[in-house]
Design an enzyme around this catalytic site. Sequence first.
Site: not given
Length: 249
Positions: A53, A111
């Site tokens: 994003d 992540y």
Amino acid sequence: MVRYKAVISYDGTLFSGFQRQPEERTVQEELEKTLLRLNSGRPVRVHGAGRTDSGVHAYGQVIHFDLPQARDVEKLRFALDTQGPEDLDIVSIEEVTDEFHSRYTKHSKTYEFLVDNGQPKNPMMRNYATYYPYHLEMRPMQEAIGDLVGTHDFSGFTASGTAVENKVRTITRAELEVDEKTGFLVFTFSGNGFLYKQVRNMVGTLLKIGNGRLPVSQIKTVLESKDRNLAGPTAAGNGLYLKEIIYED
């Protein structure tokens, strides 16, 4: 055609995410613009392993693309690296078979999410760690984060309105540590896939647990209920990093 796999890293601060969007600066667009020049003005389509994003960073994003002829991989890496923007780096390039696809070939992702909980905050890291100004207790968060490990329906941790029907994913690693040098909280998640804003929603929930506004059992409650309204807020994207992608042999 010859297929190439590349590992890239980027500072997501000035990107509107990875995927090409109209009138927005994206990682995919910048890569394709550079490849257009290197391929004598002929368009090259770049495929990414994930769609980070706006504001999200990457150490180890993976892409693939096809060129009409074989190239020396180090010369190709150097050309892409030096002719592209400064906030985008080509870590490595290798030639792969046509069967390889950065998104669809089976893989796992890791992540990291950095949280600055200092008093005061570190202004130099405002684009690279999410600031959380409230008191946090580590033990409740470290206890709760373990409930995310395993195969679950993560509907309660994804953004509303997502088009993905199957929301079952497997998380193999979920840990929370404190970086000794910076004092930042480091959340680490590994799994076979993540839903839209899933990591940011999990972190937002864990922070509310650490602040005492949600019970330690809330992770289990969200997983069982599949209710997004029972999870915490979405943490800002500036603390999120796509750290590594590992493909199965």
